[in-house]
Design an enzyme around this catalytic site. Structure first.
Site, short mmCIF file in Angstrom:
data_model
loop_
_atom_site.label_atom_id
_atom_site.label_comp_id
_atom_site.label_asym_id
_atom_site.label_seq_id
_atom_site.Cartn_x
_atom_site.Cartn_y
_atom_site.Cartn_z
N ASP A 187 1.52 -1.11 0.13
CA ASP A 187 0.18 -0.24 -0.02
C ASP A 187 0.85 1.37 -0.01
O ASP A 187 1.89 1.44 0.56
CB ASP A 187 -1.24 0.11 1.25
N ASP B 260 -0.05 4.85 0.44
CA ASP B 260 -0.47 5.35 1.84
C ASP B 260 -0.16 5.52 3.41
O ASP B 260 -0.67 4.74 3.81
CB ASP B 260 -1.21 6.49 1.29
N GLY C 89 -8.11 3.57 3.24
CA GLY C 89 -7.83 2.46 1.65
C GLY C 89 -8.58 2.32 1.18
O GLY C 89 -8.71 0.90 0.39
N ARG D 281 -11.96 7.03 -3.62
CA ARG D 281 -12.85 8.49 -2.66
C ARG D 281 -14.44 8.25 -2.63
O ARG D 281 -14.77 8.53 -1.97
CB ARG D 281 -12.37 9.60 -3.92
N SER E 298 -5.74 5.14 -4.53
CA SER E 298 -5.59 7.05 -4.65
C SER E 298 -5.34 7.20 -6.53
O SER E 298 -4.14 6.59 -7.10
CB SER E 298 -3.78 7.34 -4.30
N ASN F 186 -3.85 9.82 -7.22
CA ASN F 186 -2.91 10.09 -7.57
C ASN F 186 -1.26 9.25 -7.49
O ASN F 186 -0.28 10.18 -6.57
CB ASN F 186 -2.60 11.00 -6.85
N ASP G 63 -2.02 -0.49 6.00
CA ASP G 63 -2.12 -0.48 7.37
C ASP G 63 -3.64 0.37 7.46
O ASP G 63 -3.76 0.11 8.78
CB ASP G 63 -1.13 1.13 7.25
#
Length: 243
Positions: A14, A16, A59, A62, A137, A139, A195
């Site tokens: 992962d 972020d 996780g 959006r 994400s 991004n 996480d």
């Protein structure tokens, strides 16, 4: 010295909260987005909390985060579409507002990596294992480039790829399975590093050979309950180092 089973051939990370500290930026952007939205409907509405972030948003893609959190408050919005402005009272509009705030924060403050995780990532590559980043994400490419570790990543499965390929978001295992497939490694010989509670659940649902939970938010027990084989505060701990 990687702290993994001997038959592991690939590592699926992962982004972020595992490799980069952008999870904090995501949480701040979500909080501002939801607090403004909730207050616009009810000035006395309880604020968006860290617990809300961990349970409903972290996780996930959006739009899923918007739906799941607002549903927890008894709010159902129309879906809308990608052209909806950031102030539209739709799932797409709220998601767009969050992304605008996130991009502004990243532009102003940049991307900070976890140095212990970077040491671990370099050790993984030196050991000859394949690597992938799997993130909700959209991004992902920009964050990896800004973090300066694109050369250590073989495959990227991010929100853009997931939308194009029709992959379900975490806790479904689709993204991790796609990453393993692109690396040519069966799930049983790949390890997932996550996480987020939804991410750990995705790793377990995909029958991966090993799932590492990274506890950045004081939720070690919850990570274990979702299926983590081991929980560490930072990936460097897997090599017997401090973060």
């Amino acid at each position: 010295m990687l702290g993994l089973p001997d038959d592991i051939r690939a590592c699926l990370f992962d982004l972020d909260g595992v490799l980069t500290q952008t999870a904090k930026v995501h949480q701040a952007a979500w909080k501002r987005t939801f607090d403004e939205f909730l207050r616009s409907r009810d000035p006395a509405a309880p604020e968006f909390t860290a617990a809300d972030y961990n349970l409903y948003v972290d996780g996930k893609p959006r739009e899923d985060g918007v739906r799941d959190f607002l549903a927890s408050r008894g709010i159902i919005l129309p879906e809308g579409g990608g052209a909806d402005p950031a102030d539209a009272a739709t799932v797409s509009g709220v998601a767009t507002r969050k992304n605008e705030l996130l991009l502004r924060e990243l532009e102003e403050h940049g991307v900070v990596v976890y140095e212990g995780s970077m040491r671990y990532l370099r050790a993984v590559k030196e050991a000859g294992l394949a690597t992938a980043v799997v993130t909700a994400s959209a991004n992902g490419e920009q964050v990896i480039a800004a973090g300066g570790f694109a050369d250590l990543i073989d495959v990227r499965v991010d929100g853009v790829v997931a939308k194009r390929e029709g992959l379900r978001g975490k806790p479904a295992p689709d993204g991790f399975l796609a990453g393993a497939r692109l690396l040519g490694v069966p799930p049983a010989q790949a390890v997932v590093f996550e996480d987020a509670l939804a991410g750990v659940a995705a790793g377990r649902a995909g029958d991966f050979g090993f799932v590492v939970g990274v506890d950045r938010a004081g939720q070690a027990e919850a990570l274990r309950e979702r299926g983590a084989d081991v929980v560490v505060a930072d990936l460097a701990e897997l090599m017997g180092e401090r973060a």
